[in-house]
Design an enzyme around this catalytic site. Sequence first.
Site, PDB file in Angstrom:
ATOM      1  N   GLU A  80       0.738  -1.497   0.069  1.00 50.18           N
ATOM      2  CA  GLU A  80       0.011   0.040   0.062  1.00 50.18           C
ATOM      3  C   GLU A  80       0.861   1.340   0.000  1.00 50.18           C
ATOM      4  O   GLU A  80       0.582   2.165  -0.709  1.00 50.18           O
ATOM      5  CB  GLU A  80      -0.988   0.064   1.308  1.00 50.18           C
ATOM      6  N   ASP A 237      19.345 -41.001  -6.127  1.00 51.47           N
ATOM      7  CA  ASP A 237      19.383 -39.862  -7.014  1.00 51.47           C
ATOM      8  C   ASP A 237      20.444 -38.788  -6.623  1.00 51.47           C
ATOM      9  O   ASP A 237      21.056 -38.111  -7.567  1.00 51.47           O
ATOM     10  CB  ASP A 237      18.194 -38.753  -7.213  1.00 51.47           C
ATOM     11  N   GLY A 327       9.944 -40.129  -3.124  1.00 52.52           N
ATOM     12  CA  GLY A 327       9.512 -41.254  -3.623  1.00 52.52           C
ATOM     13  C   GLY A 327       7.920 -41.980  -3.211  1.00 52.52           C
ATOM     14  O   GLY A 327       7.461 -41.231  -2.437  1.00 52.52           O
ATOM     15  N   GLY A 328       7.619 -42.874  -3.852  1.00 50.01           N
ATOM     16  CA  GLY A 328       6.221 -43.366  -3.719  1.00 50.01           C
ATOM     17  C   GLY A 328       5.917 -43.429  -2.203  1.00 50.01           C
ATOM     18  O   GLY A 328       4.698 -43.397  -1.873  1.00 50.01           O
ATOM     19  N   ALA A 332       3.007 -41.621  -0.242  1.00 51.07           N
ATOM     20  CA  ALA A 332       1.936 -42.330   0.302  1.00 51.07           C
ATOM     21  C   ALA A 332       1.562 -41.956   1.693  1.00 51.07           C
ATOM     22  O   ALA A 332       0.689 -41.705   2.291  1.00 51.07           O
ATOM     23  CB  ALA A 332       1.704 -43.691  -0.203  1.00 51.07           C
TER      24      ALA A 332
HETATM   25  N1  AOF Z   1      13.759 -37.334 -12.465  1.00 47.41           N
HETATM   26  C1  AOF Z   1      13.192 -36.422 -12.507  1.00 47.41           C
HETATM   27  C2  AOF Z   1      12.820 -35.531 -11.212  1.00 47.41           C
HETATM   28  N2  AOF Z   1      13.235 -36.308 -10.095  1.00 47.41           N
HETATM   29  C3  AOF Z   1      13.397 -35.262  -8.706  1.00 47.41           C
HETATM   30  O1  AOF Z   1      14.504 -34.290  -8.952  1.00 47.41           O
HETATM   31  C4  AOF Z   1      15.608 -34.759  -7.808  1.00 47.41           C
HETATM   32  C5  AOF Z   1      16.744 -34.356  -8.421  1.00 47.41           C
HETATM   33  O2  AOF Z   1      16.876 -32.883  -8.349  1.00 47.41           O
HETATM   34  P1  AOF Z   1      18.264 -32.228  -8.697  1.00 47.41           P
HETATM   35  O3  AOF Z   1      19.215 -32.980  -7.957  1.00 47.41           O
HETATM   36  O4  AOF Z   1      18.185 -30.741  -8.041  1.00 47.41           O
HETATM   37  O5  AOF Z   1      18.200 -32.038 -10.080  1.00 47.41           O
HETATM   38  C6  AOF Z   1      15.238 -36.016  -7.754  1.00 47.41           C
HETATM   39  O6  AOF Z   1      15.810 -36.605  -6.358  1.00 47.41           O
HETATM   40  C7  AOF Z   1      14.022 -36.293  -7.793  1.00 47.41           C
HETATM   41  O7  AOF Z   1      13.218 -36.033  -6.550  1.00 47.41           O
HETATM   42  N3  AOF Z   1      12.386 -34.469 -11.107  1.00 47.41           N
HETATM   43  C8  AOF Z   1      11.516 -33.944 -12.312  1.00 47.41           C
HETATM   44  O8  AOF Z   1      10.971 -32.847 -12.365  1.00 47.41           O
HETATM   45  N4  AOF Z   1      11.825 -34.452 -13.496  1.00 47.41           N
HETATM   46  C9  AOF Z   1      12.543 -35.897 -13.658  1.00 47.41           C
HETATM   47  O9  AOF Z   1      12.526 -36.268 -14.556  1.00 47.41           O
END
Ligand code: AOF
Length: 591
Positions: A80, A237, A327-328, A332
Amino acid sequence: MSFSLPTFSSPIICETNNNHYNSHALDAAYIKRAADLADKSAGFTSPHPNYGCVLASSAAGNVRVVGEGFLYAQGTKPAELLAVETAGEFSKHATAYLNMEPGDCPGDHIAVSALLKGGVERVVIGIRHPLSHLRGNAIRALRSEGVQVHVLGEDLQSKFFQEAIKLCQLVNAHLIYRVASRVPFSVLKYAMTLDGKIAASSGHAAWISSKQSRQLVFELRGRSDAVIVGGNTVRKDNPKLTARHGGGHLPTRIVMSQTLNLPEVANLWDVSEVSTIVATQRGARKSFQRYLASKGVEVVEFDILNPRDVMEYFYDRGYLSILWECGGTLAASAISSGVIHKVYAFVAPKVIGGKNAPSPVGELGMVEMSQALELVDVCYEQIGPDMLISGFIQPIPDLAPIIPSVNETSVIDPSVTPYEASIIFFYKTWDPYGAFSNFSPHPIQMPDENGDYLTWSSVEHYYQASKFLGVEDPSAKECFENIKSAKSPEEAARMGRKLQRQCPHLVRPDWDSVKVDVMYKALKCKFSIYPHLNSMLLSTAGSVLVEASPHDLFWGGGREGEGLNYLGRLLMQLRSEFLGESSTENSCLRM
Ligand SMILES: Nc1c(N[C@@H]2O[C@H](COP(=O)(O)O)[C@@H](O)[C@H]2O)[nH]c(=O)[nH]c1=O
């Protein structure tokens, strides 16, 4: 979160033929613009209540936008005030459009005063403030000064307003969900192939979604206080989970791992740019906890590690928005715990197959399709070759309060925090006693080493820069200046902490022995020059003041009270001094 908000390239100019129909359409259009503006800071600062303000004036028959503004970060100029400053004398007799009721630091009236001083005649508000200690205060204050205030859905009813109200709710969904569910607003995001896999059966997942989609994920991360993954994702990952959008807000990375069966070497253990917190079961792998702590990773133990307890903990840390990229199995568990509010599913036009390939959500215990969770407010967007389907698992709560009568004049006492009445916790600037926070928007004047008074945007700016005061090294002077001109208290804090960690030789050698005194002097200035802050502090006489930061164990109180709470202690000492009960020479805090 990409909203399909209408964007206005140029100020809206409409003929007003005094037709009731047009005025509603116009009100709705300007409110949508205000919601669009409110979203502008997303990704550049940590999530905060989002405010946008549009000033429109109907001089000479044409309605014209004469000023706009949006809140950049906690502790910076309200939308504002920015809009009135832009409009100059055109704010006189103008109408102000706000996506949300102004919510100054409790006890403050910067936003309301700006509208009054600007001579605004009418204020249209999208939604009332969701926080109970703020809700209705600004509306009452404006009305008591004779300003016409119309709240959509209360004072103004029309089919034009549904969409405008929805956009105002969406742009502050994090705040609304946090208030309604007392956990941060949580978004589950995953990328999956057309046949529903988030990785090949080998676990290989790079990449399912396209570069454009992953760019949007970086933006989603930038809008979050934290990104959360499970141990399995760390092992598989080795993610960085950074926003990688070249500057701006970097979300904390959170790992939930019951066993701490995690690799010693991982990208997430590099905390040079952004912090990592590992949430684990009490007593898990103490040696590895010590190893993580030695890397600067914060470990938080829970009696029973589960999504709800972890989310309640981060609620206490003031988190508004969390992105789950897990992950899944963990997804969940989080859905079953009821802590996931929204889903972002990136669907790639690929088929990978694999009877053991993992899917986005593990066991929910549903055996009939009729039990499936149906998303609401679903959006479909094509992002490059992918399809983004997003929607809410839980509809946005309607916090429409019992509508106080228009001339309701009772002043709502600042609600005592939900903790014991004798203890007052404060942390985020929008908490009931948020004005006690060093991030609050209260500039102070402090002497530099030559005795010349400089103006500091907040106590935090002054405290962080003081670490580098008086050090001959030119780089120290550069640190000092950069922190002083940081655009928000959050950025000043991030800069000061990072420079202290990375360049300890630039920090004044006596810092540990002077920092309490430096803080005390800054607080003394702040609570001396703002009478309403002074009276707010004195009004807490008899209560213990605790800075509710569970991770800053020097200035904060810590999660179980293990923190030293120096900030709370200094405020209480200052309160005593103001009350004349004691003076600093016999202070209990002599270093
Ligand atoms: N493979 C995949 C994803 N994977 C997610 O992204 C994380 C990797 O992140 P970074 O290390 O920052 O690049 C990985 O641990 C998982 O949680 N995400 C997505 O949007 N698209 C993709 O195809």
